[in-house]
Design an enzyme around this catalytic site. Structure first.
Site, PDB file in Angstrom:
ATOM      1  N   ASP A 142       0.822  -1.213   0.000  1.00  0.00           N
ATOM      2  CA  ASP A 142       0.000   0.000   0.000  1.00  0.00           C
ATOM      3  C   ASP A 142       0.861   1.270   0.000  1.00  0.00           C
ATOM      4  O   ASP A 142       2.031   1.254   0.357  1.00  0.00           O
ATOM      5  CB  ASP A 142      -0.879   0.038   1.257  1.00  0.00           C
ATOM      6  CG  ASP A 142      -1.998  -0.969   1.232  1.00  0.00           C
ATOM      7  OD1 ASP A 142      -1.950  -1.908   0.421  1.00  0.00           O
ATOM      8  OD2 ASP A 142      -2.927  -0.830   2.054  1.00  0.00           O
ATOM      9  N   HIS A 294       3.366  -2.381   3.330  1.00  0.00           N
ATOM     10  CA  HIS A 294       3.341  -1.030   2.783  1.00  0.00           C
ATOM     11  C   HIS A 294       4.635  -0.645   2.065  1.00  0.00           C
ATOM     12  O   HIS A 294       5.726  -1.026   2.497  1.00  0.00           O
ATOM     13  CB  HIS A 294       3.107  -0.006   3.906  1.00  0.00           C
ATOM     14  CG  HIS A 294       1.758  -0.094   4.544  1.00  0.00           C
ATOM     15  ND1 HIS A 294       1.455  -1.043   5.490  1.00  0.00           N
ATOM     16  CD2 HIS A 294       0.626   0.628   4.366  1.00  0.00           C
ATOM     17  CE1 HIS A 294       0.191  -0.897   5.877  1.00  0.00           C
ATOM     18  NE2 HIS A 294      -0.330   0.104   5.205  1.00  0.00           N
TER      19      HIS A 294
END
Length: 352
Positions: A142, A294
């Protein structure tokens, strides 16, 4: 994620110059800077400042711009299919933790409170929270594109490893060449909203704008229109799913969380270790797994590289989510393809 809100005017003008620049892919290598003192230095992309009006201010909650005729027309087309009996939850920018909600009945399939991934509103597809392939991991990150991701992307390339990248629209405009590299390297691109706020807190029209401008940013900068998205914080309910679905976006979730964004090494390592252990003891022998990680900063990317060998040993296959779903056409344009799961696991990690 580098927050350039304090420099919003300068960066917005800078970012706007990237919009609709040509060619989309051939220039990405100019951003391949490995010097940490230079790689996150804002740069000028060939000027297209006349397009600045096509996007809201970066890192601000999106609203549908009055001069965006295509966006206005799309909202008019889909708005009738969006449920009006599901109200916004909280306020954009605030946590939804204190919102009063009947979690036991869970009428809205609100993931934040119940981890519900099976919509209760008719016509909506299931969220993707795991992958159908056993002993496999749906790999993704992400919050990109991150300006300092070159070492990480270089590492993935050295491993011939592709992933699903969930890009924030504001980051795409901040770092256009970094966004282009993802496609050039063969990664799958999904969207992660325009400003990374809690989606269920938005009014429906603004939630639409968060997705719409993310799609437009990726299309303008990279040249493709994604067909998948991930809600920030996992904050999604059936109202937001309906908006995403009307835009042709499949909702991608997860069941395991690295908590890498907290940047507490002992905690992150413990969660990675637990995930690896679960695979080695057979927890994913019938259904594969997705873990939340992430491309947020150097810490999260370093953790991903540190744990990749253990993940590689624990799972039979590590693949982008679209590959696990045999989704060979990840973009609306159809000119960039993903391999099937069988192709990818046989060594053909790119097909076009």
């Amino acid at each position: 994620m580098f927050d350039w809100r304090a420099l919003s005017l300068f960066i917005t003008l800078l970012a706007a110059s990237s919009v609709l620049a040509q060619p989309h892919i051939s220039k990405w290598s100019k951003a391949k800077r490995s010097d940490p003192n230079q790689e996150c230095t804002p740069y000028y992309y060939p000027p297209s400042e006349q397009y600045i009006h096509k996007f809201p201010p970066i890192w601000q909650p999106a609203t549908l711009l009055p001069n965006d005729s295509a966006g206005q027309a799309m909202w008019t087309k889909i708005s009738g299919s969006i449920p009006t009996n599901i109200q916004p939850k909280g306020q954009p920018g605030d946590s939804t933790a204190n919102v009063n909600y009947n979690s036991q009945k869970d009428p809205d399939c609100w993931w934040t409170k119940t981890q519900c991934t099976k919509p209760k509103l008719k016509g909506l597809p299931l969220d993707v929270a795991s992958i159908p392939e056993p002993r496999s991991m749906g790999y993704g990150f992400d919050d990109g594109p991150n300006c300092s991701h070159n070492a990480f992307y270089d590492y993935l390339a050295s491993q011939n490893q592709k992933a699903t990248m969930y890009f924030i629209g504001s980051n795409v405009l901040n770092w256009p060449r970094e966004a282009q590299r993802a496609l050039a390297d063969g990664h799958e691109i999904c969207v992660h909203t325009w400003s990374h706020h809690y989606m269920t807190a938005f009014q429906s029209r603004d939630a639409f704008a968060e997705l719409w401008y993310s799609l437009q940013a990726v299309k303008a900068v990279v040249g493709v229109t994604p067909t998948c998205w991930r809600p920030p914080y996992g904050d999604v309910d059936d109202r937001i799913r309906a908006i995403a679905n009307a835009l042709g976006l499949r909702t991608i979730m997860w069941k395991y969380d690295s908590n890498d964004w907290r940047a507490v090494p002992s905690q992150v390592d413990s969660l990675y270790n637990s995930f690896v252990h679960s695979s080695t003891v057979g927890k994913f022998n019938t259904v594969g797994a997705i873990m939340l990680t992430h491309e947020l900063n150097n810490f999260t990317m370093q953790e991903a590289m540190k744990w990749y060998p253990q993940l590689k040993s624990a799972f039979k296959h590590i693949v982008p989510v679209g590959v696990a779903l045999n989704k060979t056409r990840p973009y609306k344009e159809g000119n960039h393809l993903l391999p099937t799961f069988q192709q990818y696991t046989s060594g053909q990690t790119t097909v076009g």
